[in-house]
Motif scaffolding. Structure first.
Motif, mmCIF file in Angstrom:
data_model
loop_
_atom_site.group_PDB
_atom_site.id
_atom_site.type_symbol
_atom_site.label_atom_id
_atom_site.label_comp_id
_atom_site.label_asym_id
_atom_site.label_seq_id
_atom_site.Cartn_x
_atom_site.Cartn_y
_atom_site.Cartn_z
ATOM 1 N N GLN A 267 0.834 -1.205 0.000
ATOM 2 C CA GLN A 267 0.000 0.000 0.000
ATOM 3 C C GLN A 267 0.869 1.255 0.000
ATOM 4 O O GLN A 267 0.568 2.237 -0.690
ATOM 5 N N PHE A 268 1.955 1.223 0.779
ATOM 6 C CA PHE A 268 2.892 2.349 0.772
ATOM 7 C C PHE A 268 3.559 2.481 -0.601
ATOM 8 O O PHE A 268 3.728 3.590 -1.118
ATOM 9 N N TYR A 269 3.964 1.355 -1.182
ATOM 10 C CA TYR A 269 4.595 1.386 -2.504
ATOM 11 C C TYR A 269 3.702 2.083 -3.538
ATOM 12 O O TYR A 269 4.196 2.793 -4.427
ATOM 13 N N GLU A 270 2.394 1.879 -3.440
ATOM 14 C CA GLU A 270 1.475 2.481 -4.409
ATOM 15 C C GLU A 270 1.614 4.004 -4.443
ATOM 16 O O GLU A 270 1.394 4.626 -5.475
ATOM 17 N N GLN A 271 2.014 4.587 -3.313
ATOM 18 C CA GLN A 271 2.114 6.042 -3.236
ATOM 19 C C GLN A 271 3.469 6.572 -3.696
ATOM 20 O O GLN A 271 3.561 7.716 -4.153
ATOM 21 N N VAL A 272 4.515 5.757 -3.588
ATOM 22 C CA VAL A 272 5.862 6.314 -3.771
ATOM 23 C C VAL A 272 6.717 5.610 -4.828
ATOM 24 O O VAL A 272 7.808 6.088 -5.156
ATOM 25 N N VAL A 273 6.268 4.479 -5.369
ATOM 26 C CA VAL A 273 7.064 3.738 -6.353
ATOM 27 C C VAL A 273 6.426 3.885 -7.732
ATOM 28 O O VAL A 273 5.221 3.624 -7.903
ATOM 29 N N SER A 274 7.222 4.291 -8.708
ATOM 30 C CA SER A 274 6.711 4.451 -10.072
ATOM 31 C C SER A 274 6.736 3.121 -10.806
ATOM 32 O O SER A 274 7.385 2.164 -10.395
ATOM 33 N N GLY A 275 6.007 3.083 -11.960
ATOM 34 C CA GLY A 275 5.964 1.883 -12.779
ATOM 35 C C GLY A 275 4.542 1.508 -13.139
ATOM 36 O O GLY A 275 3.573 2.042 -12.588
ATOM 37 N N PRO A 276 4.371 0.574 -14.088
ATOM 38 C CA PRO A 276 3.035 0.115 -14.472
ATOM 39 C C PRO A 276 2.324 -0.541 -13.292
ATOM 40 O O PRO A 276 2.951 -1.030 -12.352
ATOM 41 N N ARG A 277 1.002 -0.531 -13.356
ATOM 42 C CA ARG A 277 0.198 -1.204 -12.349
ATOM 43 C C ARG A 277 -0.527 -2.384 -12.981
ATOM 44 O O ARG A 277 -0.913 -2.306 -14.142
ATOM 45 N N PRO A 278 -0.682 -3.519 -12.281
ATOM 46 C CA PRO A 278 -0.226 -3.748 -10.910
ATOM 47 C C PRO A 278 1.295 -3.737 -10.825
ATOM 48 O O PRO A 278 1.983 -4.210 -11.732
ATOM 49 N N LEU A 279 1.811 -3.217 -9.714
ATOM 50 C CA LEU A 279 3.238 -3.042 -9.541
ATOM 51 C C LEU A 279 3.919 -4.389 -9.340
ATOM 52 O O LEU A 279 3.554 -5.162 -8.452
ATOM 53 N N ALA A 280 4.913 -4.671 -10.172
ATOM 54 C CA ALA A 280 5.700 -5.898 -10.031
ATOM 55 C C ALA A 280 6.820 -5.632 -9.034
ATOM 56 O O ALA A 280 7.792 -4.942 -9.345
ATOM 57 N N ALA A 281 6.659 -6.134 -7.813
ATOM 58 C CA ALA A 281 7.640 -5.883 -6.760
ATOM 59 C C ALA A 281 7.800 -7.131 -5.905
ATOM 60 O O ALA A 281 6.815 -7.664 -5.391
ATOM 61 N N GLU A 282 9.027 -7.574 -5.738
ATOM 62 C CA GLU A 282 9.317 -8.732 -4.902
ATOM 63 C C GLU A 282 10.134 -8.274 -3.698
ATOM 64 O O GLU A 282 11.293 -7.881 -3.826
ATOM 65 N N ILE A 283 9.527 -8.279 -2.534
ATOM 66 C CA ILE A 283 10.186 -7.820 -1.312
ATOM 67 C C ILE A 283 11.080 -8.934 -0.773
ATOM 68 O O ILE A 283 10.618 -10.046 -0.517
ATOM 69 N N THR A 284 12.370 -8.631 -0.591
ATOM 70 C CA THR A 284 13.322 -9.650 -0.134
ATOM 71 C C THR A 284 13.801 -9.426 1.295
ATOM 72 O O THR A 284 14.352 -10.340 1.910
ATOM 73 N N ALA A 285 13.635 -8.228 1.826
ATOM 74 C CA ALA A 285 14.027 -7.948 3.218
ATOM 75 C C ALA A 285 13.227 -6.745 3.698
ATOM 76 O O ALA A 285 12.864 -5.867 2.904
ATOM 77 N N LYS A 286 12.960 -6.688 4.999
ATOM 78 C CA LYS A 286 12.169 -5.581 5.547
ATOM 79 C C LYS A 286 12.457 -5.432 7.028
ATOM 80 O O LYS A 286 12.764 -6.403 7.727
ATOM 81 N N ALA A 287 12.390 -4.193 7.510
ATOM 82 C CA ALA A 287 12.622 -3.915 8.923
ATOM 83 C C ALA A 287 12.038 -2.552 9.249
ATOM 84 O O ALA A 287 11.900 -1.688 8.369
ATOM 85 N N VAL A 288 11.677 -2.367 10.517
ATOM 86 C CA VAL A 288 11.205 -1.075 11.007
ATOM 87 C C VAL A 288 12.270 -0.486 11.913
ATOM 88 O O VAL A 288 12.832 -1.180 12.773
ATOM 89 N N TYR A 289 12.560 0.813 11.715
ATOM 90 C CA TYR A 289 13.566 1.489 12.520
ATOM 91 C C TYR A 289 13.004 2.757 13.148
ATOM 92 O O TYR A 289 12.108 3.401 12.584
ATOM 93 N N ARG A 290 13.564 3.122 14.285
ATOM 94 C CA ARG A 290 13.357 4.440 14.877
ATOM 95 C C ARG A 290 14.485 5.355 14.393
ATOM 96 O O ARG A 290 15.569 4.888 14.031
ATOM 97 N N ILE A 291 14.239 6.654 14.410
ATOM 98 C CA ILE A 291 15.227 7.626 13.945
ATOM 99 C C ILE A 291 15.717 8.437 15.140
ATOM 100 O O ILE A 291 14.919 9.001 15.885
#
Length: 424
Positions: A267-291
């Protein structure tokens, strides 16, 4: 002292700890590294190295190896959020401003120009491998620090794993990251603040549809401000790995576990990642951080010295965190070489602390704070509202050189010059 009883004990087998060990090992100084994880850890973190760090790599004999493993890009830019195209997808947002780090027509980008890209985990493996080749460095995994005891002639460390015997060295280096056990055991506070946003950092495989001159891109004008940067040299018409790090505003109170669900990330990618839809994206790693924006009041407590995130933390937008840590490592290694190989006074370590804290206070902290606040600006007026972006609208070689000065003249510390000035 010997490899079993080394002059230097390093806590943390991350990039900063391994770089310090490599520098010392090349100088013939025995080092033992202890890491609490079972192997060099991977998480979606830093990837880009600026000119000052490239020079530190070159001076230490690492640049060609890092360059061979990584790839070069020309600089970075700021863009509006992606724009709807006439085919139901989204095209790349309009470029607001760009920060070239080399001549855009230079295909070679010789050191120290351009942005040298290599994932933090891959850099760490490379540097550790080179450190071990010196035959003066050893590494022990599954070894979490539990205690520090300083004596007149050394410092002894204990570990949570009671099968490990205590180890004594002349000096202890804490390069064990933002949650540094070394920092806590020495009773050193880390002062500052934590930003209210969280960051979702992802590694994602995407199709490369366009070839922008500046691949590293800040997307502003949205509460989910984002940075996109390549993790592999992108080729048009093919898939490659990218880092997409997205801000989650304070009002979004969903727990970290929910934010990491693939459906939520998409859902976040839909707002910030360009490209044709449906967006072809394969997530390989993810993490949440504090700043965080934090700094210790001293990077030296007796025979214990801190470097990298163990000593200071900053907003990661702008790729200044790991670069600053590596430049700490460069300065600390040179300080220890002067002390252990040349018989200089260990007051040099106090000078190291003073010099690197000053770099953070007067350069890194304000620069990285501005890097973050800039992303909150409306994209329609950012080029006028922000002095940095305004100065990049019609840059000249002279203005670009002037803007780059602190990145070369301030960021890296010449500890031999510091020691000479202090009469040490």
């Amino acid at each position: 002292m010997t490899k079993d009883q080394p002059p230097v004990v390093v806590i943390g087998a991350g990039p900063v700890g391994c770089f310090i060990a490599y520098r010392l090992g090349k100088a013939g100084i025995p080092v033992r590294i202890f890491e609490k994880e079972p192997a060099v850890p991977y998480s979606p973190r830093a990837v880009g190295y600026y000119g000052a760090t490239q020079v530190a790599f070159k001076d230490s004999g690492l640049y060609d190896l890092v360059r061979a493993e990584g790839f070069m890009t020309a600089g970075l830019c700021w863009r509006t959020p992606p724009i709807d195209d006439d085919q139901g997808g989204k095209r790349l947002g309009d470029m607001i401003a760009a920060q070239p780090l080399c001549d855009p027509g230079d295909p070679l980008k010789a050191c120290p120009s351009g942005l040298l890209n290599l994932r933090q985990s891959e850099l760490t493996k490379l540097v550790l491998q080179e450190a071990l080749k010196t035959d003066f460095v050893t590494v022990q995994f599954n070894s979490e620090l539990s205690g520090i005891k300083e004596t007149e002639n050394g410092v002894t460390v204990d570990f949570e794993n009671k099968e490990l015997s205590p180890v004594t060295g002349c000096y202890l280096v804490g390069a064990d990251g933002g949650r540094s056990k070394t920092r806590k055991l020495t009773g050193t506070p880390c002062l500052g603040h934590t930003w209210p946003e969280r960051l979702i950092s992802t590694d994602v495989v995407l199709w490369n549809y366009v070839d922008p001159l500046f691949h590293t891109c800040y997307i502003i004008g949205t509460k989910n401000y984002t940075i996109m940067t390549p993790l592999a040299d992108p080729v048009i018409g093919k898939k490659s790995l990218w880092r997409c790090t997205i801000a989650v505003p304070p009002e979004d109170q969903r727990p970290d576990e929910e934010l990491l669900q693939e459906a939520v990330i998409r859902q976040f990618y839909e707002q910030v990642v360009s490209g044709p839809r449906p967006l072809a994206a394969e997530i390989t790693a993810k993490a949440v951080y504090r700043i965080h924006q934090r700094l210790v009041p001293t990077m030296r407590k007796g025979r214990c010295v801190l470097a990298g995130d163990a000593a200071h933390m900053n907003n990661p937008y702008g790729a200044m965190g790991l670069n600053t840590g590596l430049l700490d490592g460069d300065a600390l290694a040179e300080s220890l070489i002067m002390i252990l190989n040349e018989g200089r006074s260990d007051k040099i370590l106090t000078s190291y602390s003073d010099a690197r804290r000053k770099v953070f206070q007067y350069f890194v902290d304000p620069t990285t704070t501005a890097n973050k606040l800039r992303l909150h600006l409306p994209s329609e007026t950012a080029a006028v509202d922000d002095d940095c972006l305004r100065s990049l609208q019609n840059p000249t070689p002279e203005s670009l050189k002037e803007g780059a000065k602190p990145y070369f003249e301030t960021w890296r510390t010449d500890m031999r010059a510091v020691a000479e000035k202090s009469g040490l």
